[in-house]
Design an enzyme around this catalytic site. Sequence first.
Site, short mmCIF file in Angstrom:
data_model
loop_
_atom_site.label_atom_id
_atom_site.label_comp_id
_atom_site.label_asym_id
_atom_site.label_seq_id
_atom_site.Cartn_x
_atom_site.Cartn_y
_atom_site.Cartn_z
N GLN A 1 57.58 35.22 52.46
CA GLN A 1 57.09 34.96 53.82
C GLN A 1 56.61 33.52 53.97
O GLN A 1 55.60 33.15 53.38
CB GLN A 1 55.93 35.93 54.13
CG GLN A 1 55.30 35.76 55.50
CD GLN A 1 54.03 36.58 55.67
OE1 GLN A 1 53.38 36.94 54.67
NE2 GLN A 1 53.67 36.88 56.89
N GLY A 2 57.31 32.73 54.75
CA GLY A 2 56.93 31.34 54.96
C GLY A 2 56.24 31.12 56.30
O GLY A 2 56.81 30.54 57.22
N SER B 1 52.21 30.63 56.48
CA SER B 1 51.03 29.76 56.33
C SER B 1 51.40 28.36 55.87
O SER B 1 52.35 28.18 55.10
CB SER B 1 50.05 30.36 55.32
OG SER B 1 49.71 31.66 55.68
N GLU C 1 52.26 44.24 59.44
CA GLU C 1 51.68 43.88 58.14
C GLU C 1 50.42 44.69 57.87
O GLU C 1 50.05 44.91 56.73
CB GLU C 1 51.37 42.37 58.11
CG GLU C 1 51.07 41.84 56.72
CD GLU C 1 50.81 40.33 56.68
OE1 GLU C 1 50.99 39.65 57.70
OE2 GLU C 1 50.42 39.84 55.61
N ASN D 1 39.13 38.96 56.83
CA ASN D 1 38.23 39.97 57.40
C ASN D 1 37.44 39.43 58.59
O ASN D 1 37.11 40.17 59.51
CB ASN D 1 37.28 40.50 56.30
CG ASN D 1 38.00 41.51 55.41
OD1 ASN D 1 39.22 41.60 55.42
ND2 ASN D 1 37.24 42.26 54.64
N GLU D 2 37.17 38.12 58.58
CA GLU D 2 36.46 37.54 59.74
C GLU D 2 37.36 37.62 60.98
O GLU D 2 36.88 37.94 62.08
CB GLU D 2 36.07 36.08 59.47
CG GLU D 2 34.98 35.88 58.42
CD GLU D 2 35.46 36.07 56.99
OE1 GLU D 2 36.68 35.94 56.75
OE2 GLU D 2 34.64 36.38 56.11
C1 LIG Z 1 46.84 36.12 47.64
C2 LIG Z 1 47.34 35.58 48.96
C3 LIG Z 1 48.67 35.73 49.28
C4 LIG Z 1 49.17 35.19 50.46
N1 LIG Z 1 50.51 35.31 50.71
C5 LIG Z 1 51.04 34.70 51.81
C6 LIG Z 1 52.44 34.70 52.02
O1 LIG Z 1 53.22 35.28 51.24
N2 LIG Z 1 52.93 34.04 53.08
C7 LIG Z 1 52.13 33.40 53.99
O2 LIG Z 1 52.63 32.85 54.96
N3 LIG Z 1 50.77 33.37 53.81
C8 LIG Z 1 50.22 33.99 52.73
N4 LIG Z 1 48.86 33.96 52.51
C9 LIG Z 1 48.04 33.14 53.41
C10 LIG Z 1 47.06 33.93 54.28
O3 LIG Z 1 47.72 34.50 55.35
C11 LIG Z 1 45.99 32.92 54.71
O4 LIG Z 1 45.27 32.54 53.55
C12 LIG Z 1 45.04 33.50 55.72
O5 LIG Z 1 45.69 33.70 56.95
C13 LIG Z 1 43.83 32.56 55.94
O6 LIG Z 1 44.25 31.28 56.25
P1 LIG Z 1 43.70 30.00 55.44
O7 LIG Z 1 43.84 30.28 53.99
O8 LIG Z 1 44.37 28.80 56.00
O9 LIG Z 1 42.15 29.96 55.75
P2 LIG Z 1 41.45 29.43 57.07
O10 LIG Z 1 42.17 29.95 58.27
O11 LIG Z 1 41.28 27.95 56.96
O12 LIG Z 1 40.05 30.14 56.99
C14 LIG Z 1 38.98 29.65 56.15
C15 LIG Z 1 37.76 30.50 56.43
O13 LIG Z 1 37.36 30.36 57.81
C16 LIG Z 1 37.32 31.64 58.43
N5 LIG Z 1 37.81 31.53 59.83
C17 LIG Z 1 38.92 30.85 60.24
N6 LIG Z 1 39.07 30.98 61.59
C18 LIG Z 1 38.05 31.76 62.01
C19 LIG Z 1 37.65 32.26 63.29
N7 LIG Z 1 38.36 32.00 64.39
N8 LIG Z 1 36.55 33.04 63.35
C20 LIG Z 1 35.81 33.35 62.25
N9 LIG Z 1 36.14 32.88 61.00
C21 LIG Z 1 37.23 32.11 60.89
C22 LIG Z 1 38.25 32.51 57.63
O14 LIG Z 1 37.92 33.88 57.76
C23 LIG Z 1 38.00 32.01 56.22
O15 LIG Z 1 36.85 32.60 55.68
C24 LIG Z 1 48.32 34.51 51.36
C25 LIG Z 1 46.96 34.38 51.03
C26 LIG Z 1 46.47 34.89 49.85
C27 LIG Z 1 45.02 34.73 49.52
#
Ligand SMILES: Cc1cc2nc3c(=O)[nH]c(=O)nc-3n(C[C@H](O)[C@H](O)[C@H](O)COP(=O)(O)OP(=O)(O)OC[C@H]3O[C@@H](n4cnc5c(N)ncnc54)[C@H](O)[C@@H]3O)c2cc1C
Length: 401
Positions: free
Chosen positions: A126-127, A129, A244, A387-388
């Site tokens: 899945q591409g 993020s 999902e 979870n947020e």
């Molecule tokens: C093990 C793992 C596997 C994954 N696999 C895939 C994959 O195969 N393909 C893919 O595309 N992605 C994948 N992901 C990515 C995942 O979808 C993102 O990590 C997730 O959506 C959070 O985005 P971020 O890491 O950029 O964090 P951010 O969005 O930068 O968030 C950082 C922190 O801020 C909080 N936050 C952000 N916005 C808000 C808001 N509006 N209100 C309250 N709190 C907020 C978040 O809850 C978090 O605690 C994976 C992630 C993990 C950990």
Amino acid sequence: MDLRFTPEEIAFRDEVRAFMREHVPDKISRKIVEGRRLAKSDLIDWQRILNKKGWAVPHWPQACGGTGWSSVKLYIFRDEMQQAPAPEPLPFGVNMVGPVIIAFGNEAQKKQFLPRIANLDDWWCQGFSEPGSGSDLASLKTSAKRDGNTYVVNGQKTWTTLAQYADWIFCLVRTDPAAKKQEGISFLLVDMKTPGITVRPIQTIDGGREVNEVFFDDVRVPAENLVGQENKGWDYAKFLLSNERTGIARIGISKARLRRLKELAALEQADGTPLIEDQAFRRKIAAIEVELKALEMTQLRVVAADRRGNNGKPDPASSILKIKGSELQQAITELLLEVVGPYALPEQRAGDDSEGWNEPPVGPEWAETLAPNYFNMRKVSIYGGTNEIQKNIIAKAILGL
Ligand SMILES: Cc1cc2nc3c(=O)[nH]c(=O)nc-3n(C[C@H](O)[C@H](O)[C@H](O)COP(=O)(O)OP(=O)(O)OC[C@H]3O[C@@H](n4cnc5c(N)ncnc54)[C@H](O)[C@@H]3O)c2cc1C
């Protein structure tokens, strides 16, 4: 609301349970129980066993290989598979890109990809993020510029789970940089063997290699690999993300891990008696069991609402399932660490040259996976929408705030 299964559903559960008992390879089941990583071949073998039985993609329309089961039967099937325990089928094909191709792809795409997804002949990743575009996914920057019959893709994806094994990646790409951010995104299928793609591993805190960065440098993708219409990709992504969250509570897995926890607590001694007989420890197990039962009831209410017809829309209550389910999965790994105490520390098990002044305690072999599992489980409150973010959905869609 009647949350009991009908006699027909109970007979179905028994049939699924018997199938799992007979067909989940022992070697794979043991790895799951012991918290060891599954090999690529384990997932492929299991998917093909399911496919042979006709159960590889039960939730798909029957015309595409699905079973036509009700939402209750789908729930029972997933729960029994998790409890067996059997591997969960690789979600990127069967739960994500498959349903998108069925709903929005053209006939050629359906013919080319769907049977290969069901049999795990193609490994998908899945591409979505990107660095800086996770929760705020619509801000993604990876670009795809049309050049004759191809798109030229440039940019970077990250956290791409198991991309090191992947044959194909489905990507959200920006095709109209001038449009409002949700309106300039398209959904593209990219062959991982295309020149210009680089996969770089990210080592996770448990020492595993589960996620990757994927770079695109002038990657030429045939325009026929566009799903649906150009610049409508955000609609397809929203559809995919709602799928999902299906089964995200992972109640069956938590039940299997609790069973394991009790077995291990019976082996470990605390002051001369098995830990499982310690009142304080039993209270901790009971607290988790009560919460798990409550979560199961909530899950059944969501399934029952679906049985009554939810206009095909995802129930926002599934956000509650995601939050509570991930919290419980984490709580169980924490309690597993308590069972073995210092034996769980991986550093102490590795040989060092401290010449005897820091002799590592040598614990039972089964203890060595517990700390890596504990660390690995931190991920469940992040992926699939943190979870947020789920709390935001509940605030808006359920509480009307
Ligand atoms: C093990 C793992 C596997 C994954 N696999 C895939 C994959 O195969 N393909 C893919 O595309 N992605 C994948 N992901 C990515 C995942 O979808 C993102 O990590 C997730 O959506 C959070 O985005 P971020 O890491 O950029 O964090 P951010 O969005 O930068 O968030 C950082 C922190 O801020 C909080 N936050 C952000 N916005 C808000 C808001 N509006 N209100 C309250 N709190 C907020 C978040 O809850 C978090 O605690 C994976 C992630 C993990 C950990």
